[in-house]
Design a protein around this motif. Sequence first.
Motif, PDB file in Angstrom:
ATOM      1  N   GLN A 157      -4.581   0.541   8.086  1.00 31.16           N
ATOM      2  CA  GLN A 157      -4.408  -0.235   6.853  1.00 31.16           C
ATOM      3  C   GLN A 157      -3.339  -1.319   7.026  1.00 31.16           C
ATOM      4  OE1 GLN A 157      -6.411  -0.065   4.134  1.00 31.16           O
ATOM      5  NE2 GLN A 157      -7.545   1.326   5.457  1.00 31.16           N
ATOM      6  N   GLN A 158      -2.265  -0.995   7.747  1.00 31.09           N
ATOM      7  CA  GLN A 158      -1.224  -1.988   8.008  1.00 31.09           C
ATOM      8  C   GLN A 158      -1.769  -3.119   8.867  1.00 31.09           C
ATOM      9  OE1 GLN A 158       1.977  -2.112   6.748  1.00 31.09           O
ATOM     10  NE2 GLN A 158       1.922  -4.151   7.613  1.00 31.09           N
ATOM     11  N   ALA A 159      -2.562  -2.772   9.886  1.00 35.06           N
ATOM     12  CA  ALA A 159      -3.161  -3.799  10.749  1.00 35.06           C
ATOM     13  C   ALA A 159      -4.130  -4.664   9.946  1.00 35.06           C
ATOM     14  CB  ALA A 159      -3.867  -3.147  11.935  1.00 35.06           C
ATOM     15  N   LEU A 160      -4.911  -4.048   9.063  1.00 32.14           N
ATOM     16  CA  LEU A 160      -5.819  -4.816   8.198  1.00 32.14           C
ATOM     17  C   LEU A 160      -5.036  -5.781   7.314  1.00 32.14           C
ATOM     18  CD1 LEU A 160      -8.541  -2.311   6.938  1.00 32.14           C
ATOM     19  CD2 LEU A 160      -8.959  -4.555   7.946  1.00 32.14           C
ATOM     20  N   ASN A 161      -3.940  -5.297   6.778  1.00 35.87           N
ATOM     21  CA  ASN A 161      -3.087  -6.139   5.935  1.00 35.87           C
ATOM     22  C   ASN A 161      -2.532  -7.313   6.739  1.00 35.87           C
ATOM     23  OD1 ASN A 161      -1.682  -6.795   3.531  1.00 35.87           O
ATOM     24  ND2 ASN A 161       0.157  -5.855   4.371  1.00 35.87           N
ATOM     25  N   ASP A 162      -2.097  -7.036   7.974  1.00 36.76           N
ATOM     26  CA  ASP A 162      -1.523  -8.082   8.826  1.00 36.76           C
ATOM     27  C   ASP A 162      -2.533  -9.152   9.217  1.00 36.76           C
ATOM     28  OD1 ASP A 162       0.854  -6.713   8.690  1.00 36.76           O
ATOM     29  OD2 ASP A 162       0.757  -5.923  10.737  1.00 36.76           O
ATOM     30  N   ARG A 194       4.154  13.977 -10.088  1.00 38.30           N
ATOM     31  CA  ARG A 194       5.237  14.960 -10.272  1.00 38.30           C
ATOM     32  C   ARG A 194       6.048  14.662 -11.530  1.00 38.30           C
ATOM     33  NH1 ARG A 194       6.662  18.037  -5.460  1.00 38.30           N
ATOM     34  NH2 ARG A 194       4.797  17.920  -4.195  1.00 38.30           N
ATOM     35  N   GLY A 195       5.617  13.671 -12.309  1.00 35.57           N
ATOM     36  CA  GLY A 195       6.308  13.329 -13.550  1.00 35.57           C
ATOM     37  C   GLY A 195       7.528  12.451 -13.354  1.00 35.57           C
ATOM     38  N   ILE A 196       7.585  11.755 -12.217  1.00 31.58           N
ATOM     39  CA  ILE A 196       8.731  10.895 -11.918  1.00 31.58           C
ATOM     40  C   ILE A 196       8.285   9.436 -11.981  1.00 31.58           C
ATOM     41  CG2 ILE A 196      10.468  10.288 -10.193  1.00 31.58           C
ATOM     42  CD1 ILE A 196      10.062  13.193  -9.087  1.00 31.58           C
ATOM     43  N   GLU A 197       8.906   8.680 -12.849  1.00 31.24           N
ATOM     44  CA  GLU A 197       8.572   7.260 -13.026  1.00 31.24           C
ATOM     45  C   GLU A 197       9.354   6.431 -12.012  1.00 31.24           C
ATOM     46  OE1 GLU A 197       9.296   3.817 -16.390  1.00 31.24           O
ATOM     47  OE2 GLU A 197       9.374   5.927 -16.997  1.00 31.24           O
ATOM     48  N   ALA A 198       8.679   5.426 -11.415  1.00 30.33           N
ATOM     49  CA  ALA A 198       9.360   4.566 -10.439  1.00 30.33           C
ATOM     50  C   ALA A 198       8.818   3.146 -10.512  1.00 30.33           C
ATOM     51  CB  ALA A 198       9.186   5.120  -9.031  1.00 30.33           C
ATOM     52  N   GLU A 199       9.737   2.193 -10.477  1.00 28.16           N
ATOM     53  CA  GLU A 199       9.387   0.772 -10.372  1.00 28.16           C
ATOM     54  C   GLU A 199       9.309   0.424  -8.891  1.00 28.16           C
ATOM     55  OE1 GLU A 199       8.922  -1.517 -12.853  1.00 28.16           O
ATOM     56  OE2 GLU A 199       9.218  -0.001 -14.412  1.00 28.16           O
ATOM     57  N   THR A 200       8.542  -0.617  -8.563  1.00 25.28           N
ATOM     58  CA  THR A 200       8.429  -1.017  -7.162  1.00 25.28           C
ATOM     59  C   THR A 200       8.839  -2.471  -6.976  1.00 25.28           C
ATOM     60  OG1 THR A 200       6.105  -1.681  -7.375  1.00 25.28           O
ATOM     61  CG2 THR A 200       6.544   0.615  -6.744  1.00 25.28           C
ATOM     62  N   ALA A 201       9.372  -2.752  -5.789  1.00 20.27           N
ATOM     63  CA  ALA A 201       9.755  -4.113  -5.418  1.00 20.27           C
ATOM     64  C   ALA A 201       9.442  -4.315  -3.945  1.00 20.27           C
ATOM     65  CB  ALA A 201      11.242  -4.331  -5.680  1.00 20.27           C
ATOM     66  N   LEU A 202       9.006  -5.526  -3.614  1.00 20.39           N
ATOM     67  CA  LEU A 202       8.646  -5.857  -2.238  1.00 20.39           C
ATOM     68  C   LEU A 202       9.776  -6.528  -1.470  1.00 20.39           C
ATOM     69  CD1 LEU A 202       5.057  -7.207  -2.966  1.00 20.39           C
ATOM     70  CD2 LEU A 202       5.636  -5.059  -1.811  1.00 20.39           C
ATOM     71  N   ASP A 203      10.833  -6.966  -2.180  1.00 16.88           N
ATOM     72  CA  ASP A 203      11.937  -7.661  -1.513  1.00 16.88           C
ATOM     73  C   ASP A 203      13.260  -7.388  -2.233  1.00 16.88           C
ATOM     74  OD1 ASP A 203      12.108  -9.446  -3.766  1.00 16.88           O
ATOM     75  OD2 ASP A 203      10.525 -10.653  -2.879  1.00 16.88           O
ATOM     76  N   ILE A 204      14.334  -7.829  -1.636  1.00 15.33           N
ATOM     77  CA  ILE A 204      15.674  -7.565  -2.159  1.00 15.33           C
ATOM     78  C   ILE A 204      15.895  -8.218  -3.522  1.00 15.33           C
ATOM     79  CG2 ILE A 204      18.131  -8.072  -1.764  1.00 15.33           C
ATOM     80  CD1 ILE A 204      17.642  -7.515   1.205  1.00 15.33           C
ATOM     81  N   GLU A 205      15.485  -9.456  -3.658  1.00 16.04           N
ATOM     82  CA  GLU A 205      15.692 -10.186  -4.917  1.00 16.04           C
ATOM     83  C   GLU A 205      15.015  -9.473  -6.084  1.00 16.04           C
ATOM     84  OE1 GLU A 205      14.454 -14.509  -6.706  1.00 16.04           O
ATOM     85  OE2 GLU A 205      15.008 -14.413  -4.588  1.00 16.04           O
ATOM     86  N   SER A 206      13.757  -9.080  -5.910  1.00 18.72           N
ATOM     87  CA  SER A 206      13.023  -8.372  -6.970  1.00 18.72           C
ATOM     88  C   SER A 206      13.664  -7.022  -7.270  1.00 18.72           C
ATOM     89  CB  SER A 206      11.571  -8.150  -6.563  1.00 18.72           C
ATOM     90  OG  SER A 206      10.943  -9.353  -6.254  1.00 18.72           O
ATOM     91  N   LEU A 258       0.837  -1.201   0.000  1.00 21.84           N
ATOM     92  CA  LEU A 258       0.000   0.000   0.000  1.00 21.84           C
ATOM     93  C   LEU A 258       0.875   1.255   0.000  1.00 21.84           C
ATOM     94  CD1 LEU A 258      -2.819   1.322   0.214  1.00 21.84           C
ATOM     95  CD2 LEU A 258      -2.561   1.174   2.691  1.00 21.84           C
ATOM     96  N   TYR A 259       1.890   1.279   0.846  1.00 18.86           N
ATOM     97  CA  TYR A 259       2.805   2.421   0.906  1.00 18.86           C
ATOM     98  C   TYR A 259       3.512   2.594  -0.440  1.00 18.86           C
ATOM     99  CZ  TYR A 259       6.604   5.473   2.295  1.00 18.86           C
ATOM    100  OH  TYR A 259       7.495   6.513   2.363  1.00 18.86           O
ATOM    101  N   LEU A 260       3.950   1.484  -1.035  1.00 18.07           N
ATOM    102  CA  LEU A 260       4.630   1.549  -2.333  1.00 18.07           C
ATOM    103  C   LEU A 260       3.746   2.170  -3.403  1.00 18.07           C
ATOM    104  CD1 LEU A 260       6.603  -1.788  -2.843  1.00 18.07           C
ATOM    105  CD2 LEU A 260       7.508   0.509  -2.620  1.00 18.07           C
ATOM    106  N   ARG A 261       2.496   1.699  -3.498  1.00 23.72           N
ATOM    107  CA  ARG A 261       1.574   2.238  -4.508  1.00 23.72           C
ATOM    108  C   ARG A 261       1.326   3.723  -4.279  1.00 23.72           C
ATOM    109  NH1 ARG A 261      -1.191  -2.509  -3.474  1.00 23.72           N
ATOM    110  NH2 ARG A 261      -2.783  -1.375  -2.299  1.00 23.72           N
TER     111      ARG A 261
END
Length: 183
Positions: free
Chosen positions: A142-147, A23-35, A11-14
């Motif tokens: 939201q974090q508690a709901l996710n957990d 702001r016109g800045i493109e960013a990829e997201t990853a949930l872990d180190i490997e990705s 949720l935070y990543l999105r």
Amino acid sequence: MKGLLVDDDALYLRTLQRSLARRGIEAETALDIESALALARAAPPDFAVLDLKLAHESGMALIEPLRALHPDMRILLLTGYASVATAVEAIKRGADDYLPKPATLESILRALALAPAESPPEDNPTPETMTPLHRLEWEHIQQALNDTGGNVSATARLLGMHRRSLQRKLAKRPGPERTPRED
């Protein structure tokens, strides 16, 4: 300008990714180190925003490999567990900056040197905005709901509140952050 955002909170990543996109800045997201490393190897980013605690891993483990891929990359370490020791360690490993969560988008952009360079006049500075309390509460819920896998009753127990109170809070989604008024 292209970036890499690494955090185990989807949720935070999105949210951060959308804020940067506005702001016109493109960013990829990853949930872990490997990705994250796979994305960085495929297309080295100009900057990286890393969370310190990634489930059972540490975001600090990404600093050196990312720096090796792209020596000029700006690296920012964000954490909800800020301490002087981790800040010093992050800088020693090669991070450019370190911010405690919650951090505003403006402070993240400044740390990444993506904010406008000109400073406001001394007699009329732009006030720093903090994340409003209702937004922090919403993100915590939201974090508690996710957990708890979305279970409202279990979330209410986890947060120590009545289920109906939680449902009322969930019905009141917070609005956008506002700049404080000048008095």
